[in-house]
Scaffold this motif. Sequence first.
Motif, PDB file in Angstrom:
ATOM      1  N   TYR A 163      -8.833   5.540   3.025  1.00 20.35           N
ATOM      2  CA  TYR A 163      -9.357   6.217   1.839  1.00 20.35           C
ATOM      3  C   TYR A 163      -8.294   6.759   0.914  1.00 20.35           C
ATOM      4  CZ  TYR A 163     -13.803   5.784   4.190  1.00 20.35           C
ATOM      5  OH  TYR A 163     -14.905   5.270   4.796  1.00 20.35           O
ATOM      6  N   VAL A 164      -7.158   7.183   1.469  1.00 21.94           N
ATOM      7  CA  VAL A 164      -6.164   7.811   0.595  1.00 21.94           C
ATOM      8  C   VAL A 164      -5.186   6.766   0.057  1.00 21.94           C
ATOM      9  CG1 VAL A 164      -4.314   9.494   0.452  1.00 21.94           C
ATOM     10  CG2 VAL A 164      -6.407  10.038   1.711  1.00 21.94           C
ATOM     11  N   GLN A 165      -4.767   5.860   0.925  1.00 20.52           N
ATOM     12  CA  GLN A 165      -3.817   4.873   0.407  1.00 20.52           C
ATOM     13  C   GLN A 165      -4.323   3.448   0.658  1.00 20.52           C
ATOM     14  OE1 GLN A 165      -0.009   5.398   2.283  1.00 20.52           O
ATOM     15  NE2 GLN A 165      -0.829   5.027   4.317  1.00 20.52           N
ATOM     16  N   PRO A 166      -5.521   3.155   0.143  1.00 20.22           N
ATOM     17  CA  PRO A 166      -6.061   1.813   0.377  1.00 20.22           C
ATOM     18  C   PRO A 166      -5.152   0.729  -0.210  1.00 20.22           C
ATOM     19  CG  PRO A 166      -7.276   2.894  -1.386  1.00 20.22           C
ATOM     20  CD  PRO A 166      -6.387   3.920  -0.769  1.00 20.22           C
ATOM     21  N   ASP A 167      -4.416   1.081  -1.233  1.00 16.09           N
ATOM     22  CA  ASP A 167      -3.585   0.078  -1.913  1.00 16.09           C
ATOM     23  C   ASP A 167      -2.160   0.070  -1.383  1.00 16.09           C
ATOM     24  OD1 ASP A 167      -5.773  -0.521  -3.332  1.00 16.09           O
ATOM     25  OD2 ASP A 167      -5.069   0.268  -5.253  1.00 16.09           O
ATOM     26  N   ASN A 168      -1.895   0.824  -0.312  1.00 19.03           N
ATOM     27  CA  ASN A 168      -0.523   0.839   0.205  1.00 19.03           C
ATOM     28  C   ASN A 168      -0.492   0.340   1.640  1.00 19.03           C
ATOM     29  OD1 ASN A 168       2.184   1.168   0.158  1.00 19.03           O
ATOM     30  ND2 ASN A 168       2.140   3.341   0.671  1.00 19.03           N
ATOM     31  N   TYR A 195       5.617  -2.764  -1.108  1.00 19.60           N
ATOM     32  CA  TYR A 195       4.322  -2.677  -0.452  1.00 19.60           C
ATOM     33  C   TYR A 195       4.527  -2.588   1.049  1.00 19.60           C
ATOM     34  CZ  TYR A 195      -0.369  -4.042   1.112  1.00 19.60           C
ATOM     35  OH  TYR A 195      -1.582  -4.084   1.737  1.00 19.60           O
ATOM     36  N   ARG A 196       3.711  -1.753   1.689  1.00 18.72           N
ATOM     37  CA  ARG A 196       3.835  -1.417   3.104  1.00 18.72           C
ATOM     38  C   ARG A 196       3.582  -2.616   4.033  1.00 18.72           C
ATOM     39  NH1 ARG A 196       2.762   3.487   5.894  1.00 18.72           N
ATOM     40  NH2 ARG A 196       2.648   4.492   3.877  1.00 18.72           N
ATOM     41  N   ARG A 197       2.623  -3.492   3.612  1.00 17.66           N
ATOM     42  CA  ARG A 197       2.240  -4.608   4.495  1.00 17.66           C
ATOM     43  C   ARG A 197       2.749  -5.937   3.950  1.00 17.66           C
ATOM     44  NH1 ARG A 197      -2.240  -2.173   7.444  1.00 17.66           N
ATOM     45  NH2 ARG A 197      -2.561  -0.164   6.464  1.00 17.66           N
ATOM     46  N   GLY A 241       2.857   0.196  -3.922  1.00 16.02           N
ATOM     47  CA  GLY A 241       1.448  -0.128  -3.686  1.00 16.02           C
ATOM     48  C   GLY A 241       1.189  -1.596  -3.955  1.00 16.02           C
ATOM     49  N   GLY A 242       0.070  -2.094  -3.431  1.00 10.16           N
ATOM     50  CA  GLY A 242      -0.229  -3.525  -3.569  1.00 10.16           C
ATOM     51  C   GLY A 242      -1.630  -3.793  -4.071  1.00 10.16           C
ATOM     52  N   GLY A 243      -2.210  -2.798  -4.725  1.00  9.72           N
ATOM     53  CA  GLY A 243      -3.569  -3.003  -5.243  1.00  9.72           C
ATOM     54  C   GLY A 243      -3.537  -3.400  -6.702  1.00  9.72           C
ATOM     55  N   ASN A 244      -4.738  -3.484  -7.289  1.00 10.39           N
ATOM     56  CA  ASN A 244      -4.812  -3.896  -8.688  1.00 10.39           C
ATOM     57  C   ASN A 244      -4.146  -2.891  -9.618  1.00 10.39           C
ATOM     58  OD1 ASN A 244      -5.963  -6.392  -8.388  1.00 10.39           O
ATOM     59  ND2 ASN A 244      -8.060  -5.623  -8.506  1.00 10.39           N
ATOM     60  N   VAL A 245      -4.246  -1.596  -9.288  1.00 10.34           N
ATOM     61  CA  VAL A 245      -3.611  -0.592 -10.148  1.00 10.34           C
ATOM     62  C   VAL A 245      -2.092  -0.788 -10.129  1.00 10.34           C
ATOM     63  CG1 VAL A 245      -3.203   1.868 -10.512  1.00 10.34           C
ATOM     64  CG2 VAL A 245      -5.481   1.068  -9.858  1.00 10.34           C
ATOM     65  N   PRO A 290      -4.338  -5.776  -1.392  1.00 14.31           N
ATOM     66  CA  PRO A 290      -5.718  -5.733  -1.882  1.00 14.31           C
ATOM     67  C   PRO A 290      -5.867  -6.246  -3.318  1.00 14.31           C
ATOM     68  CG  PRO A 290      -4.851  -3.507  -1.559  1.00 14.31           C
ATOM     69  CD  PRO A 290      -3.769  -4.453  -1.177  1.00 14.31           C
ATOM     70  N   ARG A 320      -6.759  -5.132  11.287  1.00 12.57           N
ATOM     71  CA  ARG A 320      -5.597  -5.803  10.705  1.00 12.57           C
ATOM     72  C   ARG A 320      -4.317  -5.199  11.292  1.00 12.57           C
ATOM     73  NH1 ARG A 320      -4.832  -3.993   4.476  1.00 12.57           N
ATOM     74  NH2 ARG A 320      -4.936  -1.743   4.740  1.00 12.57           N
ATOM     75  N   ALA A 359       1.236   4.006  -6.726  1.00 14.10           N
ATOM     76  CA  ALA A 359      -0.099   3.517  -7.084  1.00 14.10           C
ATOM     77  C   ALA A 359      -0.755   3.074  -5.786  1.00 14.10           C
ATOM     78  CB  ALA A 359       0.014   2.348  -8.071  1.00 14.10           C
ATOM     79  N   ILE A 360      -1.120   4.071  -4.995  1.00  6.99           N
ATOM     80  CA  ILE A 360      -1.579   3.733  -3.642  1.00  6.99           C
ATOM     81  C   ILE A 360      -3.049   4.001  -3.442  1.00  6.99           C
ATOM     82  CG2 ILE A 360       0.694   4.138  -2.638  1.00  6.99           C
ATOM     83  CD1 ILE A 360      -0.550   6.844  -1.626  1.00  6.99           C
ATOM     84  N   GLY A 361      -3.651   4.766  -4.294  1.00  7.47           N
ATOM     85  CA  GLY A 361      -5.072   5.059  -4.133  1.00  7.47           C
ATOM     86  C   GLY A 361      -5.455   6.254  -4.972  1.00  7.47           C
TER      87      GLY A 361
END
Lengths: 389, 620, 150, 202
Positions: free
Chosen positions: C145-150, B459-461, B436-440, B467, B520, B541-543
């Motif tokens: 919504y489910v994987q916004p961070d991926n 990370y996927r992207r 994952g690439g978010g804050n978490v 994010p 995007r 840690a994706i959401g």
Amino acid sequence: MTNAPIIPLTDNHQAGRRVDLSSGKYLKLWQGPQHPGITGNMSLELTVSGDEIVDLRTHVGYLHRGFEKLMERRTYIQNFPIVCRICVPEPDFNEYLYAATVEELAGIRVPERANWLRNLTLEMARLASFLQWIGGQTGAFGMGVIGQWGITHRDYVLDLFEELSGGRIYHMYIIPGGVRGELPEGFEERARAVLDKVENLLGDIERAMFHNAVFKDRAKGLGVIPREMIDSYGITGPNARAAGVARDVRKDQPYLLYDQLDFDVVTASGSDTYDRAWVRFQEIHQSLSLIRQMLTRMPKSGPIHTQLPNPLHWKIPAGQTYRRAECTRGEYGYYLVSDGSGYPRRVYVRGPSYTHAVALMESMAVGANIADVAGLMVSFHTYPPEIER
Amino acid sequence: MSLKDILSPLTVWRRTAEKPYTVIDPINDRPGAARYRGFHKNDMEACIGCGTCETICQNAAIDLVPVEGIETTNGDSGLRPQIDYGRCCWCALCVDICTTSSLTMSNEYIWVDTDPEVFRFVPGAENKPWDNSELGYSRAEGYQLLDPERVEMPELEPDTRLTSFIEMVQGYSAEQAKKEADRCVECGICMAACPAHMDIPGYIKAIRENDINGGLALMYQTNPFPASCGRICTHRCEEVCAINHTGDPIAIRWLKRYIADMADESDYQAITKTAEPERTEKVAIIGAGPGGLSAAYYLRLLGYQVTVFEAQPHGGGMLRYGIPEYRLPYDQLDKDIDLVASLGVEIKYNTRINGLKESNGPKESDGPGSDGGPAPSFEQLYQDYDAVFFSTGLPDPYTLGIQGEDHPRVISGISILEDVTAGKTPDLRKSVAVVGGGNVAMDAARTARRMGCEVTVLYRRREVDMPADEEEITEAKEEGVKFITQAIPVRIEDKPEAKGEQAAFVWGEAEMVDQGEDRRPKPVLQEDKIHTDLFDTVVPAIGQGSSLDFIPEDMAAKIGIIKYKIKVGLHGETGEPKIFAGGDISNRLKDAISAIADGHRAAKGIDRYLRENQSKKETS
Amino acid sequence: MPDTQYSEIIDFALKREKEAVQFYTELEHIAQFASQKELLGEIKGMEQGHVKILENLKTKSPEAIRVERVPNFMASTYLVEAQPAKDMNYQDILIIAMKREDRSHALYEELLQQTENPELRKIFEMLAGEESKHKRFFEDLYDKYVQPDN
Amino acid sequence: MNTSYQYSYTNIEELLEILVEKGFIAPATEQQHATVIGRRQVQSSDLAFVTVAPEAARHLILDLRDRFGFTHLVLLTAVDYIEEGKFLLTYLLHNYELHHDIGVQVPIGREAAEAGASMESIHDLWAQAGTYQRELKEMFGIDFPGSPRVDEPFILEGWDEVPPMRREFDTKQYSETTYFPRPGRSTNDPADYMRQKLYPKE
């Protein structure tokens, strides 16, 4: 021809009052307010007997814009664009002195190259101002053609100002912290070309003006300022130097880079209109040399401005200072008082014309001929706008 | 009189043969110098209508006016400078201070018209012959009035950071804070971008004027979490900061923190004096996160009797359980929470509201009520209180959804962070993959680094698409976190030789496929580029999703739920007049400051609802 | 192409869509919580919309059919099929939906491969396109919504 | 070193010490407010300010001119400390031999009794002082009894408002009540405008 001793103003004043206009012996004449010389609006109230002046009162107020008051309700940066307007022919001294006093109280150091650029513009301003004065001095004695040459060559200097600062008259180039722009590409060559052109003109001016029977006849012996009057009347600049008083702020209290530059303090001894003109003429030569020295010696690169605190809420520590510079007319000074807020508490602008055009003129004109009044006034090289700020 | 003086002037007669010096036709033939300060130009696209030009204009020649075709958007006031050439003195201070460098001058200086009104115009909005002039005045290189450089924040060195959970950002000194506050131009464009619409220019000014108390009071008008937000806010304000266009944005978040750090207890007490007379109405709040406590704070200030129900043993929600201590120390969070509690807000911890009407007693998974009694049901709260606000957030982590995810070495990012907060040591071992690439993801990765793990983030992207806050990514890198981008999880395998002690993470390289301008690019798995790496622990840690099970079905229908989100009005109103909601379960931004803003707005909504109720009762 | 063949294919597709509506109705019964039911209800509504579109097609000539194809980003290819359960969350329901659409898409693609008849091909292409559009819709939701961070 | 005058000194500090000895200023060196009598402030190596009582000023100025070599009256002006009810006159004197400046500062009451603010004239010490004093009378309302033509207007003609350089004279207000604003001017505050446009109901 007058060779007035020190006349305390009270005496002069009473002498004026003794004049009984109803006697039919005297006439009131108003000269101005449309440019008695060519340097600005003020008027002279002459009382004449025949063509001889028995009393003179100066009247100013035709140009009052209240700059000192306006500055008290503007922030330190907002005052920067208005100070130059105090003196039209030589705005740069206002810009420099305002910046210098603000920087002193705020504790800001200006980069070296900015000082060179400041010095360059001050000397260019001197050159432009003297060239304009030639127009006034010769015009007042009926030699307008020579005056046109001076005005034209001043315009060449203004062309340089235009490309350096973006403005011909109000340069707004020297700002607290430094200057607002680098020399444009090729400026040095163009500046040298203008200097050569002016130098070439000076030869002609010397022959046509200083070796001219008419000019000599009218200017020699006109408005002789005795040595004793120099201190009493607060006389500075070429007006003092023509009386043999070798005072020049550039030498006495060198500012910017004058202590690194080579120039002479020009003096004369006659203290009359001709000598004052001669001193100024020589100073044009000095100015050309100074500008050439600066163009040669100036560092070719370096910062031009120091990062200031955010000018929108810039407060300057409480304090007061006075700084002076030698402009074409003598001592130009700024007295700045800060109360620690974002607005100056008081800015006092000391222009040399303040004393030269009012108290001195009133004393010197008595006994002179009506036709010589304009020439006399211009021989003090006064600019009314700096009287009324 | 000598003969020489009579003859000498004659020698210059040659000048009469010279060409005239005057330019014959100045109107056509004499362009201004290359940097002439002529008529204004304004790049309408670049201008954001911040009004700094108006502020600096000593002639009051500039007005900010709406212009047709320019919309007010986030980061752009929609206003543009109109210049009155009856007043302008062409000093160009407006150009010098322009935050976006959009305002410049052409070298044109002749404009003739018989109508004086035309000389009051909006540069750039009305077509002028000089609009495309390339010459004219613009700010010179090496000269600027506004400082583009942010005062650097003292931080612990990466090596030191890795040894503990001590807060890494050390905070500004008074001198640093004042210097940074000095950079603000007070345009206020940031206020619209802040979900809580904090008076940012106001509290920054308070710093400049050394008025900590005043600054704190200003902050509390819209945000009762200054110490926390001063550390972890997503600072949307800084993104739109006018100074951000030509330099570093003002460090708004750090300045907020500075006030909170400087304020002492008496300053805090001064704020509570604004409370209104007591009211009898009772309000129940579910969730002691930033949304719930913000609502509690403002409702309490209005005089209501407020009770907050919280499932966890401590307050703060994700601020406590989702954000590691090195970013937000617990004592700072407690400082914010304690002030809310000190006003007389009752917070019942360990109290999970359950949804099933028929079972009022605690479920197996629920903790007991903090008063020892059973946790109330949603239905009960609805009956017993005059209004209910719930802001329960997104506590449930989503899974990767791929094969093999039930492997024992897969632990969700949120549960690692929760464990650390609860004082437990998560079983991470040595090599850790965070997906994952978010804050978490960043928080989990950096937490794992602090526990001595070797961490790889997949990370996927691309990195630019992440994010997570930019500084989180930078700091993670500084701390030795490795990044693999464009990596799509495929499955998790158990290698026989690893015996369940290691997970084989199978991932494929992604190709970014362009989807047109407004979307995007999409990562697409390249099935011929599959990799398998062994890790001790894989951390998705994706959401996260909401958990709305506590809302009974009939009530839910009235409240209005769409795609697992609560449908709310501007002031948190749901379909059921007595019930309000806010925070991550309802808003789009899903950050602390948005939840705080939701809580504040809901407090206003609840106040209005209760007052209307009261006047209805009085009139009937 | 004989009309019967055309309407047969449409009927076949209609049957599938109706099955889908039925499927989501059953899921709604299994689901325990309002939020699940709301989402399932919404998806069911979408399937009902598809039924209507297909019914409208029956009265139209095949020439009027527009074919719209959406690239397959394989976003759900490696996801594990979720089983209908009473505690399904948002993620589970979206995966179920994506997988269903994916299967339908695969079916029409298969049928497309098996026929040479250009008109039939056009219908299958249209139907495959529709299904991939639906799948894409769910994938976008999943991404957002489910994987916004991926 | 100035040699031709009675008192010789080489730097500003020395000058101030002599002034202390002669009782013109207090020995205190701490920075006090500008209007406090006895205050001394060294701004730089060539510029200092001293604050003395009105009665002592003329004596000090005369001494500085004739015994210390400060022969040049650079300027004479006033600063209005309205909040203290005082004007602070500044006589800036220059020594041409050492190139030092000293500002003699004199606090005087803004509205002393019936006569209004006033100060002893120095027009007999420097001929041009009369011009400064005429301007101060007009712009600040400070009288210099006996100064030539001190009551004649200098710059202003037919002015019957407050002397305009006094702080209570508000130029902006004067301009707003005397002249009319240009029609068609109105402005917007970006933050307020954005509130109205983007979140009017919050």
